[in-house]
Design an enzyme around this catalytic site. Structure first.
Site, PDB file in Angstrom:
ATOM      1  N   ASN A  91       0.799  -1.224   0.000  1.00 51.41           N
ATOM      2  CA  ASN A  91       0.000   0.000   0.000  1.00 51.41           C
ATOM      3  C   ASN A  91       0.836   1.279   0.000  1.00 51.41           C
ATOM      4  O   ASN A  91       0.323   2.345  -0.339  1.00 51.41           O
ATOM      5  CB  ASN A  91      -0.929   0.008   1.222  1.00 51.41           C
ATOM      6  CG  ASN A  91      -1.725   1.279   1.330  1.00 51.41           C
ATOM      7  OD1 ASN A  91      -2.638   1.532   0.537  1.00 51.41           O
ATOM      8  ND2 ASN A  91      -1.371   2.129   2.297  1.00 51.41           N
ATOM      9  N   TYR A 156       2.281   9.519 -10.975  1.00 51.90           N
ATOM     10  CA  TYR A 156       1.377   8.714 -10.148  1.00 51.90           C
ATOM     11  C   TYR A 156       0.498   7.791 -10.993  1.00 51.90           C
ATOM     12  O   TYR A 156       0.505   6.574 -10.777  1.00 51.90           O
ATOM     13  CB  TYR A 156       0.537   9.616  -9.244  1.00 51.90           C
ATOM     14  CG  TYR A 156      -0.349   8.839  -8.302  1.00 51.90           C
ATOM     15  CD1 TYR A 156       0.204   8.132  -7.244  1.00 51.90           C
ATOM     16  CD2 TYR A 156      -1.729   8.806  -8.453  1.00 51.90           C
ATOM     17  CE1 TYR A 156      -0.591   7.405  -6.368  1.00 51.90           C
ATOM     18  CE2 TYR A 156      -2.537   8.094  -7.594  1.00 51.90           C
ATOM     19  CZ  TYR A 156      -1.961   7.391  -6.550  1.00 51.90           C
ATOM     20  OH  TYR A 156      -2.755   6.665  -5.687  1.00 51.90           O
ATOM     21  N   LYS A 160       0.653   3.572 -11.293  1.00 57.09           N
ATOM     22  CA  LYS A 160      -0.482   2.698 -11.003  1.00 57.09           C
ATOM     23  C   LYS A 160      -0.886   1.860 -12.220  1.00 57.09           C
ATOM     24  O   LYS A 160      -1.372   0.737 -12.067  1.00 57.09           O
ATOM     25  CB  LYS A 160      -1.650   3.529 -10.481  1.00 57.09           C
ATOM     26  CG  LYS A 160      -1.364   4.201  -9.134  1.00 57.09           C
ATOM     27  CD  LYS A 160      -0.918   3.197  -8.072  1.00 57.09           C
ATOM     28  CE  LYS A 160      -0.675   3.840  -6.730  1.00 57.09           C
ATOM     29  NZ  LYS A 160      -0.270   2.861  -5.690  1.00 57.09           N
TER      30      LYS A 160
END
Length: 248
Positions: A91, A156, A160
């Site tokens: 995470n 970012y 992902k």
């Protein structure tokens, strides 16, 4: 309890979604090792959880997730202390909001190191043990922007997208060994990371959500609990959107 007697490691477990995942795992009977970026943040999170319930079995560690040797040493110590690692939740991550023309190579690399390389490092550190037992669960934190992109902070969503591809491919490779690999893609969630973004970026996104609210960390944590549990024993290679049907 859905996770009774399970041993879980949760990176980025000191706040936000990660902290909520740790808390829900503990409520479901797991023993949890949370990873923080610094020893003091990990200790603070553990103390907060222990204050809520002294019976919860939780400890904190703070390896440098971007360095494989650090991760392997820390995770091997966890396996020796608890006997094994059943569940890994990747995470830990960072975001940014700078426009592309202001993005530096160093900023891009820092994001990729923590959001992608660290996922590889942590998975590599637990897979041998999971394969030897013929079981295990790996869960990665993705994001809604992995599917739709975002208007700035290019590294970012790029990271992902990479997490999604990593998840799908590793799931195929490890399924014959009895290891399930999935990801959760949160939508806009009430965390410090989202609070740091400008309202001009967040408000238009909220307007696209039929449920007309942003998610709470517990909304996301519940998805992690389900995917970590035997209730999801036939689910692997999934990137589960938990976003209130958010669409850009």
């Amino acid at each position: 309890m859905l996770l009774k007697n399970k041993i879980a490691v949760v990176t980025g477990g000191t706040r936000g979604i990660g902290y909520a995942v740790v808390r829900e795992f503990l409520k479901e009977g797991a023993s949890v090792v949370l990873c923080g970026s610094r020893p003091e943040t990990a200790e603070k999170a553990v103390n907060s959880l222990k204050e809520e319930n002294p019976q919860w079995d939780v400890i904190g560690i703070s390896p440098d997730l971007t360095k494989y040797d650090d991760v392997r040493t820390a995770f091997d110590a966890v396996a020796r202390e608890f006997g094994r690692i059943d569940i890994l939740v990747n995470n830990a991550g960072i975001s940014a909001k700078e426009p592309f023309t202001e993005y530096t190579e160093e900023m891009f690399q820092k994001t990729m190191d923590l959001n992608v390389k660290a996922v590889y490092n942590c998975c590599r550190a637990v897979v041998d043990g999971m394969k030897s037992r013929g079981s295990g669960v790996i869960l990665n934190t993705s994001s809604m922007v992995s599917m739709y992109g975002q208007t700035s902070g290019i590294a970012y969503p790029t990271s992902k997208f990479a997490v999604n591809g990593f998840t799908l491919s590793l799931a195929r490779e490890l399924a014959p060994s009895g290891i399930r690999v999935n990801a959760v893609a949160p939508g806009i969630t009430n965390t410090d990371m989202v609070k740091a973004l400008p309202e001009a970026m967040i408000n238009p996104l909220i307007n696209t959500i039929p449920l007309r609210r942003i998610g709470e960390p517990e909304d996301i944590a519940n998805a992690f609990v389900f995917l970590a549990s035997d209730k999801a024993s036939y689910i692997t290679g999934v990137v589960l959107s938990v976003d209130g049907l958010a669409r850009s």
